[in-house]
Design a protein around this motif. Sequence first.
Motif, short mmCIF file in Angstrom:
data_model
loop_
_atom_site.label_atom_id
_atom_site.label_comp_id
_atom_site.label_asym_id
_atom_site.label_seq_id
_atom_site.Cartn_x
_atom_site.Cartn_y
_atom_site.Cartn_z
N LEU A 212 10.41 11.61 -1.06
CA LEU A 212 9.14 11.36 -1.74
C LEU A 212 8.28 10.48 -0.84
N TYR A 213 7.24 11.09 -0.26
CA TYR A 213 6.33 10.38 0.65
C TYR A 213 4.92 10.34 0.04
N LEU A 214 4.50 9.16 -0.37
CA LEU A 214 3.14 8.97 -0.88
C LEU A 214 2.42 7.90 -0.06
N ASP A 215 2.90 7.62 1.13
CA ASP A 215 2.37 6.51 1.92
C ASP A 215 0.97 6.80 2.47
N PHE A 216 0.27 5.69 2.75
CA PHE A 216 -1.08 5.70 3.33
C PHE A 216 -2.08 6.47 2.48
N ASN A 217 -2.18 6.03 1.24
CA ASN A 217 -3.22 6.45 0.33
C ASN A 217 -3.88 5.19 -0.22
N LEU B 211 14.81 -0.25 5.97
CA LEU B 211 14.14 -1.05 4.95
C LEU B 211 12.84 -1.61 5.52
N ASN B 212 11.72 -1.27 4.88
CA ASN B 212 10.42 -1.76 5.33
C ASN B 212 9.65 -2.31 4.12
N ILE B 213 9.52 -3.65 4.07
CA ILE B 213 8.69 -4.29 3.04
C ILE B 213 7.62 -5.14 3.72
N PHE B 214 7.24 -4.78 4.91
CA PHE B 214 6.28 -5.52 5.74
C PHE B 214 4.95 -5.73 5.01
N VAL C 116 3.00 -2.88 3.65
CA VAL C 116 1.54 -2.96 3.53
C VAL C 116 1.08 -2.58 2.12
N ASN C 117 1.47 -3.38 1.16
CA ASN C 117 1.01 -3.29 -0.21
C ASN C 117 0.75 -4.70 -0.72
N ASN C 118 0.63 -4.85 -2.01
CA ASN C 118 0.39 -6.17 -2.61
C ASN C 118 1.48 -6.51 -3.62
N ILE C 119 2.70 -6.11 -3.31
CA ILE C 119 3.82 -6.35 -4.22
C ILE C 119 4.28 -7.80 -4.08
N GLU C 120 4.52 -8.45 -5.21
CA GLU C 120 4.85 -9.87 -5.21
C GLU C 120 6.25 -10.10 -5.74
N GLY C 121 6.60 -11.39 -5.75
CA GLY C 121 7.86 -11.79 -6.35
C GLY C 121 8.93 -12.09 -5.35
N ALA C 122 10.07 -12.50 -5.86
CA ALA C 122 11.21 -12.77 -4.99
C ALA C 122 11.70 -11.47 -4.36
N PHE C 123 12.49 -11.62 -3.30
CA PHE C 123 13.07 -10.44 -2.68
C PHE C 123 13.82 -9.67 -3.77
N PRO C 124 13.49 -8.36 -3.96
CA PRO C 124 13.99 -7.62 -5.13
C PRO C 124 15.52 -7.54 -5.18
N PRO C 125 16.11 -8.07 -6.23
CA PRO C 125 17.58 -7.99 -6.36
C PRO C 125 18.08 -6.55 -6.34
N GLY D 8 4.52 3.19 1.39
CA GLY D 8 3.86 2.22 2.27
C GLY D 8 2.37 2.48 2.43
N GLY D 9 1.62 1.43 2.77
CA GLY D 9 0.20 1.57 3.10
C GLY D 9 -0.67 1.95 1.93
N ASN D 10 -0.42 1.38 0.75
CA ASN D 10 -1.25 1.62 -0.42
C ASN D 10 -1.79 0.28 -0.93
N ASN D 11 -2.20 0.24 -2.18
CA ASN D 11 -2.65 -1.01 -2.80
C ASN D 11 -1.79 -1.33 -4.02
N ILE D 12 -0.52 -0.99 -3.94
CA ILE D 12 0.39 -1.14 -5.08
C ILE D 12 0.60 -2.63 -5.37
N LYS D 13 0.50 -2.99 -6.63
CA LYS D 13 0.64 -4.38 -7.06
C LYS D 13 1.87 -4.55 -7.94
N GLY D 14 2.01 -5.78 -8.45
CA GLY D 14 3.11 -6.05 -9.36
C GLY D 14 4.42 -6.31 -8.66
N THR D 15 5.51 -6.11 -9.35
CA THR D 15 6.84 -6.31 -8.79
C THR D 15 7.60 -4.99 -8.78
N LEU D 16 8.69 -4.94 -8.03
CA LEU D 16 9.51 -3.73 -7.99
C LEU D 16 10.45 -3.73 -9.18
N PRO D 17 10.53 -2.61 -9.90
CA PRO D 17 11.41 -2.56 -11.08
C PRO D 17 12.88 -2.60 -10.70
#
Length: 956
Positions: free
Chosen positions: A144-149, A216-219, A196-205, A171-180
């Motif tokens: 599933l590739y939805l990157d750079f939109n 793994l890319n969360i740059f 390259v998004n706007n995901i916040e929070g602690a490193f996802p458990p 990658g490369g979107n404007n996704i916000k919030g935390t990872l479920p």
Amino acid sequence: MIKLFVILSFSALLLLEACGFTDETDRQALLEFKSQVSEGKRFVLSSWNHSFPLCNWKGVRCGHKHGRVTGLDVGGLQLGGVISPSIGNLSFLVSLNLSDNSFGGTIPLEVGNLFRLRHLFVRSNALRGEIPTSLSNCSRLLELYLDFNHLEEGVPWELGSLTKLVTLNFGGNNIKGTLPSSLGNLTSLRNLVFGVNNIEGAFPPAIYNLSSLEFLNIFENGFAGSLKHDFGTLLPNLQEIYMGKNYITGSIPTTLSNISNLRALRMEYNSLTGSIPPSFGKVRNLQHLGLDVNYFGSGYFGDLEFLDALINCTQLQEVDVGDNRLAGELPTSIVNLSANVIYLSLQKNLISGSIPRDIGNLIRLQTLWLAQNLLTGPLPNSLGKLSDLGAIVLYSNRMSGEIPPSIGNLTMLEILYLYNNSFEGMVPFRLGNCRHLLDLRIGYNKLNGAIPKEIMQIPTLVRLSMGGQLPQTLGKCLSMEAIYLQGNSFNGAIPDVSGLMGVQRVDLSNNNLSGSIPRYFANFSLLEYLNLSINNFEGRVPSEGNFLNATKVSISGNKNLCGGIREFQLKPCLVQAPPLDIKHSSHVKKVAIGVSLGIALLLLLSVSLFSLCWFNKRKKNQQTNNTTPSTLDIFHETISYGDLRNATNGFASSNMVGSGSFGTVFKALLPAENKVVAVKVLNLKRHGAMRSFMAECKSLKDIKHRNLVKLLTACSSIDFQGNEFRALIYEFMPNGSLDMWLHPEEMEEIRRPSRTLTLIERLNIAVDVASVLDYLHVHCHEPIAHCDVKPSNILLDDDLTAHVSDFGLARLLLKFDQESFFNQLSSAGVRGTIGYAAPEYGMGGQPSIHGDVYSFGVLLLEMFTGKRPTNELFGGNFTLNNYTKLALPEKVLDIVDKSILHSGLRVGFLVAECLTLIFEVGLRCCEESPVNRLAASEAAKELISIRERFFKTNRR
């Protein structure tokens, strides 16, 4: 059994046909898809019509048994428009590739109908909106590739049901919030990309549950907190890790070295601390190690052991640990790193020692970046062996010796930065062999001799900064975009560079250049900046083209220039008399001789009378003040005592805005210009006041910086009682001094600010002051030590931009006269102000830029603790410095000025971290030993870096 399966399959096909789902359904779905493609691009799909069989359409693939569409690949066709919902009717679709197009709008919910779909590529488009939850119906998805939109909102919880996923790339979107946390169910996942998004929070458990993960890319997100110590045990199959540009804290888990197949580890631009584990030497396949812009190291010694261990990483290609706190001697072992190393950066640390002489062993090295350290010694000759080297960046160290001619062997060299060291000797002519050189900066050294003509014939050179004489061949560098030759000893006229029409920035300031200013500079259409200040240019300044913009052109400090636009404030040019008629020349000569003799006699008599009067007056003045200067020739115009008296309403106390060691400051309105100014009236009865007056005039007359208070003019006159009067007139700062903002409780209510300074405002002010000190210490024609940096000498304008003032104690360091200096001032002299003055001043030390840095460090601590260094809390060996040091880092919020925390700031560990970093800069400026203190330039850069991090945090 087989017969039963065939019968069931045939029955299913009959059922589908009965329901209307046939290849005609696919045909109509694709034609509908085509109709939503932007009209200008539909011709690409011209084969999509009834004249061609469906399975021969461009990008269409069909199944052999049933003839239905199983694959659609229109990637890279530059299609626009929107994705039609009809795509969901392609019920046999297994693979869908819409990548590298310009589709806008949203991803249609109907994509969730494609229950057979295994591969979905919709990368690099312009899709907006949210990720549809209906994708969870595609239970067979592998990729599933939805990157750079431009996708927004968060990651749907429902995607955790796609348990067969191998690759998930958002990658490369404007996704916000935390990872479920549901992503922890994707146990087949090998590639996970949220960079390259706007995901916040602690490193996802949830990620710790993905033991099959290889990539793994969360740059560049907002991930924070520390990593689990057993990170490497939980994710043993990782091969590449990209975590840069987040807010990850703590130390690197030592278990990372257990990941035997790790090839790349990039964790740059975080807030990691501690040491870099030498155990990385066990990761034999490591190729890329990027840990730059963190806080690794102790700042003392022994931080570079990991470099010895990396010798075992035989595949290593890149090492970047720049911009940390690593200290200690550069180990000679770096020459034994893998022969595959192409990039080595240790810049902006505290590394000492010298570059090993066998650095040439790194035969494939392309970039060597060791700038802004404490390196000494020469440049090794073996650098000439590195034939692939494209960049050598060694500026701002303490290196010495000659530049080895072997550098001329580096025919691929594009960038050479050696400036701000102590290199000596001549510039090797063999540098001319570097025919790909773009940017050469070797100024601020001890080089001598002429610039070799071979260098000026390099066809690619676009930036140049060095010493020596300006060669005539400079004008042949037709690709030149910038010329930085300031702060050298060039003399003579500017050579003809009229052909450099592509040049954008020219800085020839602080030299000894002479002659007239070339008029062709007016016609350089791309010119952004021209600085010819502090030279010996003479004659008329052009009044056209670029010279009509005083913000683009700087020509101050050339006393023999005239004319130009009014903003240059130059004297008018004298009109030259026309040539005399030859037949009258004899008569004119006789008349001229007679007139000249008469004028000479009158001048002689006038000079004699004036000298006698002046001598008597000087004798009288010496009885009251033995330091009175004879004249004030610094300014083109001065202002009278009467004008100032009227402008201040008789120097009324209601107009008084401050007072200092040598005088009182009044607010004044100059009616002629309708301008409000600040007038500093000197108390000439105070010993040293006259010298303070002259020191301030000399310091400020030729220096210009946006964060320096502007000295407009001066008054050297006699008051109405016949007494000498001296005053300095500055631009008025409506927000007063920093002192009144930091300590409003000590101010009269009428002068008290209506609010407190925020953290970012204080940080901006600190950057302003550090930038000024860097300018004074390094970039002036002669280094200047201010000698009295403190809050009351920092003035704030309408926008709370800081302006450093009060140069009464300033010293031009290259003209220092110790005896006269210590005689001129008493307790307020070089010792500056108690609490801010450097400790060496109390032991008879000379004024220096290091003393200014110490004062700035104290200022920084005061700005963020709210406590003066003379606070009653401090005494004996317990100082503001100790008070701050003992609180870091755990108790930083206990010592910070509480008004900062109550100014609407969202207080958390990121704010605490920011404050800790600021205090650490202050403490490094306040080191006891002058040589251990930061340079003003380093302090400014660190504060700017802190500010950038804070801005990014604050925006979220």
